[in-house]
Design a protein around this motif. Structure first.
Motif, mmCIF file in Angstrom:
data_model
loop_
_atom_site.group_PDB
_atom_site.id
_atom_site.type_symbol
_atom_site.label_atom_id
_atom_site.label_comp_id
_atom_site.label_asym_id
_atom_site.label_seq_id
_atom_site.Cartn_x
_atom_site.Cartn_y
_atom_site.Cartn_z
ATOM 1 N N UNK A 176 -81.745 41.816 54.941
ATOM 2 C CA UNK A 176 -81.188 41.818 53.593
ATOM 3 C C UNK A 176 -80.873 43.219 53.089
ATOM 4 N N UNK A 177 -81.750 44.163 53.386
ATOM 5 C CA UNK A 177 -81.573 45.518 52.865
ATOM 6 C C UNK A 177 -80.719 46.350 53.814
ATOM 7 N N UNK A 178 -79.580 46.878 53.336
ATOM 8 C CA UNK A 178 -78.780 47.738 54.212
ATOM 9 C C UNK A 178 -79.514 49.030 54.520
ATOM 10 N N UNK A 179 -79.348 49.519 55.720
ATOM 11 C CA UNK A 179 -80.012 50.755 56.120
ATOM 12 C C UNK A 179 -79.169 51.952 55.714
ATOM 13 N N UNK A 180 -79.850 53.028 55.337
ATOM 14 C CA UNK A 180 -79.143 54.240 54.943
ATOM 15 C C UNK A 180 -80.007 55.449 55.255
ATOM 16 N N UNK A 181 -79.467 56.623 55.015
ATOM 17 C CA UNK A 181 -80.236 57.857 55.061
ATOM 18 C C UNK A 181 -80.861 58.029 53.678
ATOM 19 N N UNK A 182 -82.140 58.398 53.620
ATOM 20 C CA UNK A 182 -82.741 58.534 52.301
ATOM 21 C C UNK A 182 -83.906 59.503 52.285
ATOM 22 N N UNK A 183 -84.225 59.947 51.103
ATOM 23 C CA UNK A 183 -85.395 60.787 50.850
ATOM 24 C C UNK A 183 -85.932 60.429 49.473
ATOM 25 N N UNK A 184 -87.243 60.198 49.393
ATOM 26 C CA UNK A 184 -87.876 59.878 48.124
ATOM 27 C C UNK A 184 -88.973 60.873 47.774
ATOM 28 N N UNK A 185 -89.201 61.034 46.475
ATOM 29 C CA UNK A 185 -90.306 61.845 45.960
ATOM 30 C C UNK A 185 -90.817 61.161 44.701
ATOM 31 N N UNK A 186 -92.028 61.482 44.277
ATOM 32 C CA UNK A 186 -92.599 60.782 43.135
ATOM 33 C C UNK A 186 -93.317 61.723 42.191
ATOM 34 N N UNK A 187 -93.478 61.263 40.958
ATOM 35 C CA UNK A 187 -94.220 61.976 39.917
ATOM 36 C C UNK A 187 -94.843 60.968 38.969
ATOM 37 N N UNK A 188 -95.879 61.409 38.265
ATOM 38 C CA UNK A 188 -96.444 60.656 37.150
ATOM 39 C C UNK A 188 -96.265 61.470 35.874
ATOM 40 N N UNK A 189 -95.970 60.776 34.781
ATOM 41 C CA UNK A 189 -95.801 61.424 33.483
ATOM 42 C C UNK A 189 -96.952 61.000 32.585
ATOM 43 N N UNK A 190 -97.646 61.988 32.031
ATOM 44 C CA UNK A 190 -98.824 61.719 31.201
ATOM 45 C C UNK A 190 -98.615 62.072 29.733
ATOM 46 N N UNK A 191 -97.580 62.831 29.434
ATOM 47 C CA UNK A 191 -97.243 63.191 28.051
ATOM 48 C C UNK A 191 -95.765 62.889 27.832
ATOM 49 N N UNK A 192 -95.412 62.370 26.646
ATOM 50 C CA UNK A 192 -93.997 62.063 26.399
ATOM 51 C C UNK A 192 -93.117 63.300 26.557
ATOM 52 N N UNK A 193 -91.974 63.114 27.154
ATOM 53 C CA UNK A 193 -90.994 64.185 27.315
ATOM 54 C C UNK A 193 -90.160 64.258 26.042
ATOM 55 N N UNK A 194 -89.982 65.448 25.496
ATOM 56 C CA UNK A 194 -89.219 65.621 24.268
ATOM 57 C C UNK A 194 -87.760 65.206 24.476
ATOM 58 N N UNK A 195 -87.082 64.923 23.371
ATOM 59 C CA UNK A 195 -85.661 64.589 23.455
ATOM 60 C C UNK A 195 -84.887 65.710 24.140
ATOM 61 N N UNK A 196 -85.248 66.958 23.822
ATOM 62 C CA UNK A 196 -84.573 68.095 24.454
ATOM 63 C C UNK A 196 -84.780 68.082 25.965
#
Length: 543
Positions: A362-382
């Motif tokens: 079902x899932x087409x194969x591709x070249x890919x790279x992933x990275x992750x983060x967690x956010x613990x404080x709201x990011x300002x509009x800016x």
């Protein structure tokens, strides 16, 4: 035994041709395998040599990331395709006794390909678990036994065949296999209600470094703790999981609402981060920030995707109370069964049948790279303005996917299982860059972009350590060199995935696999306890 002897001669001949230096005592290795499997075993369907006609097709069948399908990628000396737990056991016993490193692949979705490749110079054996794919559902007790090679889609579909009122809280990609997914945590649309997939593991069967087939009782508390979120590949070969199924209503509701910058997307994402983790646990609202074509323009779009365990009336009421700015209307909302929502969540939104979930292609194969983060404080509009500008640049080559925490995810202790990212996290980010063009130029562009984006996000995300999710594996965080990294060296990446749980994981490793037989570029290294010291649960107030 005659059948095994005849096949043994042909396989021995192949081993002699392939690599005498890599497998110096080839006859002994084959005798070892033959002595530990049924006499009726057809070794030609168990062992695949590089000069076998089926070797390449089997190897590439589950390589999901084309970055690791090139001729430069290391190839296994031998592929073993076990059809039962005793063949897994035989593989471990014989590989260890002959000094052959082993890698186990259940579905091949590891972002860095570590389940089927090695960056080391030494040869290795690939244990391909695709044949181990049975799913046994017990509706009366609300549990299922699922083998490591079964996919999430197969699990969901088999459960729905038995009951439309039961589900399981795991990921949205139906072709991901349960062996690795559950051992790394596993979150999805039901996680705010029921926690991670790993939080709902009741029992397991695995083969340890000594070749023993263990279950929860025989492996003991520490090892059972470690494999539920600590990465099973560091501790043995997962054969199957016993999981707790969870109740789902007969009708659930979904919507997808898309907004561009001109439609207020930046302000909406800013408000989303302050709202999504506080929503009722029956309601999940995630955001995909992606590039889309609008006419002759390429623009950045925020797609707000929701699942509510109930009817549209309830979903619209919650959205009106908690997030009216999104402007969700009745015609945005669709009612369906939970199993159909799994199809919808996988990106198939045109009424495709549930049977599509069991399609492994079902899932087409591709070249890919992933990275992750967690956010613990709201990011300002800016901050969101700056992020949007970055994503809108001419050379931008990736997307951001935001999943909210809260609900049950914030109620479970950080040390209950090795997965520690609980209370205090607003949402997790997956950065993903995918491409179809072969060649160094395309790879350099996309890898460069995602690493640059990750660096750009430093001020906005968790710190000391900058946390990451094991199932979004990222070798940029650090790696074991030649499998010999010390605990202190491995802390560079280990504490990002596991925080304070990393020490306990390393001590469990020291107990069950002190010689580090099960190792890879980011496996947990053994930390040998001092006299009298044993791994134990750490106290946590994160409830």
């Amino acid at each position: 035994m005659a059948a095994v002897s005849y096949l043994s001669l042909s396989v021995v001949a192949c081993l002699c041709i392939v690599s005498v230096s890599s497998l110096s005592d080839h006859e002994s290795f084959l005798r070892c395998i033959s002595s530990h499997v049924s006499p009726t075993t057809n070794l030609s369907q168990l062992l695949y040599l590089p000069n076998s006609p089926d070797y390449s097709s089997l190897l590439f069948s589950s390589i999901q990331n084309l970055r690791f399908a090139s001729s430069e990628t290391s190839k296994p000396l031998l592929i073993v395709a076990p059809a039962d737990e005793f063949q897994v056991q035989a593989s471990v016993i014989c590989c260890r006794s002959h000094g052959l490193p082993i890698r186990a692949r259940s579905g091949g979705h590891d972002y860095e390909g570590l389940s089927y490749r090695s960056e080391k110079a030494s040869s290795f054996v690939l244990l391909d678990l695709e044949k181990l794919r049975s799913v046994t559902v017990d509706v009366e007790h609300g549990v299922a036994w699922v083998e490591a090679g079964a996919t999430l889609g197969e699990l969901y579909y088999k459960v729905s065949e038995k009951s439309r009122r039961l589900g399981f809280p795991a990921g949205v990609c139906p072709t991901v296999a349960v062996g690795g997914h559950l051992s790394g945590g596993g979150f999805g649309y039901l996680s705010r209600k029921y926690g991670l997939a790993a939080d709902n593991i009741l029992d397991a069967k695995m083969v340890d470094a000594d070749g023993r087939i263990l279950d929860k009782e025989s492996m003991g508390e520490n090892l059972f703790w470690a494999i539920r979120g600590g990465g099973g590949a560091s501790f043995g070969i997962i054969i199957s999981w016993k999981v707790k199924l969870v109740p789902v209503p007969a009708t659930v509701s979904v919507f997808t609402v898309r907004r561009t910058r001109e439609q207020g997307a930046i302000e909406l994402v800013y408000r989303w981060q302050n709202t999504a983790h506080k929503l009722p646990e029956d309601l999940l609202l995630r955001v995909d920030i992606v590039h889309v074509n609008r006419g002759d323009r390429r623009v950045v779009e925020a797609a707000f995707r929701s699942l509510f365990l109930g009817h549209c009336d309830g979903l619209l009421q919650h959205m009106g109370e908690h997030f009216p700015a999104l402007g969700v209307e009745r015609n945005d909302c669709i009612e369906m069964s939970w199993i159909d929502s799994a199809v919808y969540a996988a990106g198939y939104t045109n009424g495709e049948p549930a049977e599509i979930l069991v399609n492994r292609e079902l899932q087409p194969k591709d070249f890919n790279k992933g990275k992750s983060d967690y956010v613990t404080e709201p990011i300002l509009v800016s901050g969101w303005e700056a992020i949007w500008a970055r994503l809108s640049e001419e050379g931008a080559a990736g997307s951001m996917h935001l999943d909210p925490w809260g609900g049950r995810m914030s109620e479970i202790s950080e040390s209950d299982i090795p997965f520690p990212h609980r209370k205090g996290n607003l949402f997790i980010i997956l950065y993903l860059s995918t491409w179809r063009d072969e060649g160094v130029a395309a790879s350099t562009k996309h890898l460069g972009w995602i690493r640059s984006m990750f660096h750009f996000m430093t001020p906005y995300v968790s710190k000391r350590p900058r946390n990451a999710y094991l199932n979004y594996r990222d070798l940029d965080l650090g790696r074991n060199e030649e499998g010999n990294a010390s605990y202190r060296e491995a802390m560079a990446w280990g504490e990002r995935y596991f925080k304070n749980n990393f020490r306990r994981l390393a001590m469990v490793k020291g107990e069950v696999d002190p010689h580090n037989f099960f190792s890879n570029e980011q496996s947990v290294p053994p930390l040998l306890a001092e006299a009298g010291e044993r791994p134990h649960k750490t106290c946590s107030t994160s409830m």
